[in-house]
Design a protein around this motif. Sequence first.
Motif, PDB file in Angstrom:
ATOM      1  N   LEU A  34       0.914  -1.342  -0.116  1.00  0.00           N
ATOM      2  CA  LEU A  34       0.043  -0.109  -0.026  1.00  0.00           C
ATOM      3  C   LEU A  34       0.900   1.304   0.000  1.00  0.00           C
ATOM      4  O   LEU A  34       0.449   2.224  -0.732  1.00  0.00           O
ATOM      5  CB  LEU A  34      -0.919  -0.091   1.139  1.00  0.00           C
ATOM      6  CG  LEU A  34      -2.208  -0.731   1.246  1.00  0.00           C
ATOM      7  CD1 LEU A  34      -2.873  -0.888   2.541  1.00  0.00           C
ATOM      8  CD2 LEU A  34      -3.045  -0.281   0.054  1.00  0.00           C
ATOM      9  N   GLU A  35       1.914   1.258   0.991  1.00  0.00           N
ATOM     10  CA  GLU A  35       2.918   2.267   1.026  1.00  0.00           C
ATOM     11  C   GLU A  35       3.511   2.561  -0.441  1.00  0.00           C
ATOM     12  O   GLU A  35       3.703   3.969  -0.830  1.00  0.00           O
ATOM     13  CB  GLU A  35       3.820   2.223   2.077  1.00  0.00           C
ATOM     14  CG  GLU A  35       3.312   2.234   3.369  1.00  0.00           C
ATOM     15  CD  GLU A  35       4.342   1.657   4.456  1.00  0.00           C
ATOM     16  OE1 GLU A  35       5.492   1.332   4.058  1.00  0.00           O
ATOM     17  OE2 GLU A  35       3.815   1.572   5.582  1.00  0.00           O
ATOM     18  N   GLU A  36       3.762   1.621  -1.096  1.00  0.00           N
ATOM     19  CA  GLU A  36       4.355   1.860  -2.351  1.00  0.00           C
ATOM     20  C   GLU A  36       3.384   2.047  -3.525  1.00  0.00           C
ATOM     21  O   GLU A  36       3.802   1.902  -5.033  1.00  0.00           O
ATOM     22  CB  GLU A  36       5.332   0.434  -3.019  1.00  0.00           C
ATOM     23  CG  GLU A  36       6.468   0.267  -1.647  1.00  0.00           C
ATOM     24  CD  GLU A  36       7.210  -0.586  -1.870  1.00  0.00           C
ATOM     25  OE1 GLU A  36       7.009  -1.323  -2.796  1.00  0.00           O
ATOM     26  OE2 GLU A  36       8.342  -0.911  -1.072  1.00  0.00           O
ATOM     27  N   GLY A  37       2.041   2.133  -3.316  1.00  0.00           N
ATOM     28  CA  GLY A  37       1.324   2.127  -4.351  1.00  0.00           C
ATOM     29  C   GLY A  37       0.852   1.059  -5.308  1.00  0.00           C
ATOM     30  O   GLY A  37       0.277   1.124  -6.277  1.00  0.00           O
ATOM     31  N   SER A  38       1.176  -0.213  -4.717  1.00  0.00           N
ATOM     32  CA  SER A  38       1.203  -1.317  -5.343  1.00  0.00           C
ATOM     33  C   SER A  38      -0.221  -2.046  -5.225  1.00  0.00           C
ATOM     34  O   SER A  38      -0.762  -1.820  -4.035  1.00  0.00           O
ATOM     35  CB  SER A  38       2.046  -2.342  -5.247  1.00  0.00           C
ATOM     36  OG  SER A  38       3.419  -1.782  -5.434  1.00  0.00           O
ATOM     37  N   ALA A  39      -0.962  -2.870  -5.900  1.00  0.00           N
ATOM     38  CA  ALA A  39      -1.966  -3.807  -5.706  1.00  0.00           C
ATOM     39  C   ALA A  39      -1.766  -4.731  -4.553  1.00  0.00           C
ATOM     40  O   ALA A  39      -0.843  -4.932  -4.535  1.00  0.00           O
ATOM     41  CB  ALA A  39      -2.568  -4.417  -6.862  1.00  0.00           C
TER      42      ALA A  39
END
Length: 219
Positions: free
Chosen positions: A103-108
């Motif tokens: 989530l922090e890295e903007g990934s699914a």
Amino acid sequence: MKANREKNIQSRPAVCRPWDCLSVLLPLLVLVMLMPQAVRGEQSPPGDSVYALSATVQNEKGETLRWQDLRGQPRLVSMVYTRCRMSCPLIIHQGMSVQQRLLEEGSAVPRLLIISMDPDHDTPDVLAETMARYRLTPGRATFLRPRDHQERTIAALLDIRFRQRDDGGFDHTNAWLLLDADGRIVARTEKMAGAPDPAFVREVEAVMAAYHSQAQGDH
């Protein structure tokens, strides 16, 4: 007059009596149930998929599912038992940490699939209580208990070993596995303490990116 009566009898539409219809439809129904999945329009899991196993499981809502029905999305999978107070909480928290890192890295983020190795104790109510204790929502995790004593078969597919102790607890492998949408094992980590395993996180990111790219292409 006789000829007219015969003509009227022949022109009447055939009526299927209930017992006659049943005798015709029942064999057809049996044939459909016995058809291979591919013939019925259901694609069988690949041979190297963990979902190739014919098994049933029950989730925290008490719903009974076919094991292969879990196919279709990448998942993070592990096995625990809810009475465990040492390693199992670490396992669950580590899965949640992987999700948080993504989530922090903007990934699914894939859903956690947490399977009980102690289904006799871990009833749906117990699984639901455990899920609530960790504040996990259905969108983030599913807890399962294998039916018909199939927990060891599922564990063998995941290369997770466990042995019940005299005190009722279990000695077991601590691991998270990444499954692709078809149920193939893509990656594995046994790092349970501290920050998530960076190599494992990268594998999850790659699988999720490929999955969503394919899903967009299909639409």
